[in-house]
Design a protein around this motif. Structure first.
Motif, PDB file in Angstrom:
ATOM      1  N   LEU A 130     -21.569  88.646 -19.832  1.00  0.00           N
ATOM      2  CA  LEU A 130     -20.769  89.211 -18.747  1.00  0.00           C
ATOM      3  C   LEU A 130     -19.842  88.155 -18.187  1.00  0.00           C
ATOM      4  CD1 LEU A 130     -23.251  91.327 -16.572  1.00  0.00           C
ATOM      5  CD2 LEU A 130     -22.047  91.972 -18.664  1.00  0.00           C
ATOM      6  N   MET A 131     -18.602  88.541 -17.951  1.00  0.00           N
ATOM      7  CA  MET A 131     -17.630  87.674 -17.280  1.00  0.00           C
ATOM      8  C   MET A 131     -16.832  88.574 -16.338  1.00  0.00           C
ATOM      9  SD  MET A 131     -14.875  85.019 -18.963  1.00  0.00           S
ATOM     10  CE  MET A 131     -16.066  83.817 -19.506  1.00  0.00           C
ATOM     11  N   LEU A 132     -17.445  88.885 -15.205  1.00  0.00           N
ATOM     12  CA  LEU A 132     -16.883  89.857 -14.273  1.00  0.00           C
ATOM     13  C   LEU A 132     -16.246  89.131 -13.093  1.00  0.00           C
ATOM     14  CD1 LEU A 132     -19.874  92.389 -14.154  1.00  0.00           C
ATOM     15  CD2 LEU A 132     -18.055  92.205 -15.861  1.00  0.00           C
ATOM     16  N   GLY A 133     -14.991  89.468 -12.816  1.00  0.00           N
ATOM     17  CA  GLY A 133     -14.323  88.926 -11.642  1.00  0.00           C
ATOM     18  C   GLY A 133     -14.055  87.441 -11.693  1.00  0.00           C
ATOM     19  N   LEU A 134     -13.886  86.889 -12.884  1.00  0.00           N
ATOM     20  CA  LEU A 134     -13.711  85.438 -13.007  1.00  0.00           C
ATOM     21  C   LEU A 134     -12.326  85.009 -13.444  1.00  0.00           C
ATOM     22  CD1 LEU A 134     -14.722  82.515 -13.062  1.00  0.00           C
ATOM     23  CD2 LEU A 134     -15.504  82.928 -15.411  1.00  0.00           C
ATOM     24  N   ILE A 135     -11.829  85.509 -14.577  1.00  0.00           N
ATOM     25  CA  ILE A 135     -10.711  84.817 -15.222  1.00  0.00           C
ATOM     26  C   ILE A 135      -9.432  84.814 -14.387  1.00  0.00           C
ATOM     27  CG2 ILE A 135     -11.649  85.154 -17.535  1.00  0.00           C
ATOM     28  CD1 ILE A 135      -9.449  87.254 -17.987  1.00  0.00           C
ATOM     29  N   TYR A 136      -9.285  85.766 -13.465  1.00  0.00           N
ATOM     30  CA  TYR A 136      -8.068  85.760 -12.653  1.00  0.00           C
ATOM     31  C   TYR A 136      -8.121  84.719 -11.532  1.00  0.00           C
ATOM     32  CZ  TYR A 136     -10.556  88.797  -9.279  1.00  0.00           C
ATOM     33  OH  TYR A 136     -11.439  89.330  -8.376  1.00  0.00           O
ATOM     34  N   HIS A 137      -9.225  83.994 -11.429  1.00  0.00           N
ATOM     35  CA  HIS A 137      -9.325  82.870 -10.493  1.00  0.00           C
ATOM     36  C   HIS A 137      -9.187  81.524 -11.202  1.00  0.00           C
ATOM     37  CE1 HIS A 137     -10.367  85.276  -7.044  1.00  0.00           C
ATOM     38  NE2 HIS A 137     -11.427  85.790  -7.630  1.00  0.00           N
ATOM     39  N   LEU A 138      -8.810  81.513 -12.475  1.00  0.00           N
ATOM     40  CA  LEU A 138      -8.835  80.287 -13.265  1.00  0.00           C
ATOM     41  C   LEU A 138      -7.433  79.832 -13.652  1.00  0.00           C
ATOM     42  CD1 LEU A 138     -11.715  81.171 -15.760  1.00  0.00           C
ATOM     43  CD2 LEU A 138     -11.893  79.880 -13.611  1.00  0.00           C
ATOM     44  N   ASN A 140      -7.241  78.091 -16.446  1.00  0.00           N
ATOM     45  CA  ASN A 140      -7.375  78.093 -17.903  1.00  0.00           C
ATOM     46  C   ASN A 140      -8.195  79.300 -18.346  1.00  0.00           C
ATOM     47  OD1 ASN A 140      -7.490  77.505 -20.619  1.00  0.00           O
ATOM     48  ND2 ASN A 140      -8.870  75.747 -20.400  1.00  0.00           N
ATOM     49  N   PRO A 141      -7.679  80.502 -18.153  1.00  0.00           N
ATOM     50  CA  PRO A 141      -8.448  81.687 -18.543  1.00  0.00           C
ATOM     51  C   PRO A 141      -8.683  81.774 -20.044  1.00  0.00           C
ATOM     52  CG  PRO A 141      -6.209  82.304 -17.917  1.00  0.00           C
ATOM     53  CD  PRO A 141      -6.376  80.872 -17.536  1.00  0.00           C
ATOM     54  N   ILE A 142      -7.775  81.239 -20.842  1.00  0.00           N
ATOM     55  CA  ILE A 142      -7.969  81.296 -22.294  1.00  0.00           C
ATOM     56  C   ILE A 142      -9.165  80.442 -22.695  1.00  0.00           C
ATOM     57  CG2 ILE A 142      -6.934  80.820 -24.544  1.00  0.00           C
ATOM     58  CD1 ILE A 142      -4.195  81.359 -23.254  1.00  0.00           C
ATOM     59  N   GLY A 143      -9.300  79.262 -22.090  1.00  0.00           N
ATOM     60  CA  GLY A 143     -10.460  78.426 -22.368  1.00  0.00           C
ATOM     61  C   GLY A 143     -11.759  79.115 -21.991  1.00  0.00           C
ATOM     62  N   GLY A 196     -13.180  79.368   0.073  1.00  0.00           N
ATOM     63  CA  GLY A 196     -13.752  80.712   0.156  1.00  0.00           C
ATOM     64  C   GLY A 196     -14.680  81.000  -1.008  1.00  0.00           C
ATOM     65  N   PRO A 197     -15.774  81.694  -0.771  1.00  0.00           N
ATOM     66  CA  PRO A 197     -16.750  81.941  -1.834  1.00  0.00           C
ATOM     67  C   PRO A 197     -16.279  82.877  -2.925  1.00  0.00           C
ATOM     68  CG  PRO A 197     -17.353  83.134   0.168  1.00  0.00           C
ATOM     69  CD  PRO A 197     -16.219  82.221   0.533  1.00  0.00           C
ATOM     70  N   GLU A 198     -15.206  83.643  -2.681  1.00  0.00           N
ATOM     71  CA  GLU A 198     -14.707  84.549  -3.712  1.00  0.00           C
ATOM     72  C   GLU A 198     -13.366  84.100  -4.274  1.00  0.00           C
ATOM     73  OE1 GLU A 198     -16.103  86.282  -0.711  1.00  0.00           O
ATOM     74  OE2 GLU A 198     -17.864  85.956  -1.969  1.00  0.00           O
ATOM     75  N   ALA A 199     -13.003  82.843  -4.070  1.00  0.00           N
ATOM     76  CA  ALA A 199     -11.701  82.347  -4.509  1.00  0.00           C
ATOM     77  C   ALA A 199     -11.855  81.328  -5.636  1.00  0.00           C
ATOM     78  CB  ALA A 199     -10.955  81.724  -3.334  1.00  0.00           C
ATOM     79  N   SER A 200     -10.719  80.873  -6.124  1.00  0.00           N
ATOM     80  CA  SER A 200     -10.670  79.849  -7.157  1.00  0.00           C
ATOM     81  C   SER A 200     -11.248  78.529  -6.641  1.00  0.00           C
ATOM     82  CB  SER A 200      -9.215  79.639  -7.584  1.00  0.00           C
ATOM     83  OG  SER A 200      -9.050  78.463  -8.322  1.00  0.00           O
ATOM     84  N   THR A 201     -11.823  77.744  -7.545  1.00  0.00           N
ATOM     85  CA  THR A 201     -12.283  76.412  -7.161  1.00  0.00           C
ATOM     86  C   THR A 201     -11.162  75.378  -7.248  1.00  0.00           C
ATOM     87  OG1 THR A 201     -13.034  75.944  -9.410  1.00  0.00           O
ATOM     88  CG2 THR A 201     -14.648  76.878  -7.872  1.00  0.00           C
ATOM     89  N   THR A 202     -10.053  75.710  -7.925  1.00  0.00           N
ATOM     90  CA  THR A 202      -8.937  74.766  -8.058  1.00  0.00           C
ATOM     91  C   THR A 202      -7.685  75.233  -7.330  1.00  0.00           C
ATOM     92  OG1 THR A 202      -8.074  75.765 -10.095  1.00  0.00           O
ATOM     93  CG2 THR A 202      -9.780  74.058 -10.331  1.00  0.00           C
ATOM     94  N   GLY A 203      -7.543  76.542  -7.116  1.00  0.00           N
ATOM     95  CA  GLY A 203      -6.403  77.080  -6.377  1.00  0.00           C
ATOM     96  C   GLY A 203      -5.268  77.592  -7.226  1.00  0.00           C
ATOM     97  N   ILE A 204      -5.204  77.202  -8.502  1.00  0.00           N
ATOM     98  CA  ILE A 204      -4.142  77.667  -9.395  1.00  0.00           C
ATOM     99  C   ILE A 204      -4.728  78.747 -10.290  1.00  0.00           C
ATOM    100  CG2 ILE A 204      -2.507  77.033 -11.204  1.00  0.00           C
ATOM    101  CD1 ILE A 204      -2.621  74.158 -10.102  1.00  0.00           C
ATOM    102  N   CYS A 205      -4.149  79.944 -10.225  1.00  0.00           N
ATOM    103  CA  CYS A 205      -4.727  81.086 -10.931  1.00  0.00           C
ATOM    104  C   CYS A 205      -3.686  81.710 -11.864  1.00  0.00           C
ATOM    105  CB  CYS A 205      -5.201  82.142  -9.943  1.00  0.00           C
ATOM    106  SG  CYS A 205      -6.315  81.519  -8.667  1.00  0.00           S
ATOM    107  N   LEU A 206      -4.054  81.868 -13.120  1.00  0.00           N
ATOM    108  CA  LEU A 206      -3.211  82.561 -14.088  1.00  0.00           C
ATOM    109  C   LEU A 206      -3.848  83.912 -14.397  1.00  0.00           C
ATOM    110  CD1 LEU A 206      -2.223  79.744 -16.622  1.00  0.00           C
ATOM    111  CD2 LEU A 206      -0.977  80.567 -14.626  1.00  0.00           C
TER     112      LEU A 206
END
Length: 251
Positions: A130-138, A140-143, A196-206
């Protein structure tokens, strides 16, 4: 009701957990977000059932970016032999451990790790990822999707926000060399929200378009990629295609 359960009930959670006493946790904004979780759960139940049948008995799973572990607990309710819940944030790991202990879920293990540094060799592969609600906060979503594929034995379910797509042909170094666009990414700025607990850990989101997500999942090694249709009463973003759930298959 135990003192541990009372401490859980004294906290406001992202998800509605039903505790052994039958009491239910309070959720953010008086339950305003509950519908999105229920919609995702219904979609997940349907697509997992289509692949594995009515029970997950005999199968294991990993829940990447598990947040407070709600979906991990549901996989165990559906009979999974073992679930590994992974999250980058220490507070989410602590919350998941608290829920695991309160519900007596001995088959749930919890790991703190960023998706990009997961030890795939140490973890091995899982029947369900499962990868729910993650990649839009990253950034490097491809990685992250490559990691998901490496961990997948049979099926991976990805849920994400998507952006409008772009198509067409572009000159690629010269008008003589033209390439088709395979999708697009939108850049979202969360640099002021990393606390924020539901946000990116780096701040740049692709954030990918749906076309980009399908193309990338195929390129990283999923043999088949399918859109999971939302129910008619789904949360509005899922209903209107602003969020999507996609299943990638290895076999």
């Amino acid at each position: 009701m135990s003192a541990d359960e009372q401490r859980i009930l004294d906290k406001t959670w992202f998800y509605r957990f039903t505790l052994p006493s039958g009491r239910v946790t309070d959720t953010y904004d008086d339950g305003a977000l509950d519908q999105i979780h229920e919609s995702r759960l219904e979609m997940l139940r349907r697509v997992v059932g289509e692949r594995f049948g009515a029970s997950l008995a005999g199968h294991d799973a990993v829940d990447i970016a598990c947040h407070q572990g709600w979906f991990s607990t549901k996989l165990l309710e559906w009979g999974a032999d073992r679930v590994v819940a992974v999250d980058a944030r220490a507070e989410h790991v602590a919350d998941t451990n608290t829920i695991r202990d309160a519900l007596g879920l001995s088959k749930l293990s919890v790991l703190q790790s960023d998706v990009h540094v997961l030890d795939q060799r140490g973890l091995g592969q899982f029947d369900l990822v499962l990868m729910l609600g993650l990649i839009y906060h990253l950034e490097n979503p491809i990685g992250a999707l490559r990691q998901a594929r490496a961990l997948t034995r049979h099926m991976c379910v990805v849920e994400t926000q998507v952006v409008p797509g772009m198509s067409g042909m572009v000159d690629y170094g010269s008008y003589r060399f033209v390439r088709p666009l395979k999708g697009s990414f939108g850049i979202i700025d969360e640099t002021d929200d990393t606390h924020g607990p539901e946000a990116s850990t780096t701040g740049i989101c692709l954030v990918p378009s749906l076309e980009a997500l399908f193309w990338i999942m195929r390129k990283v090694g999923f043999s088949r990629v399918e859109l999971v249709p939302p129910p008619e009463d789904a949360y509005e973003q899922l209903r209107h295609g602003k969020r999507v759930m996609v299943a990638g298959y290895v076999d």
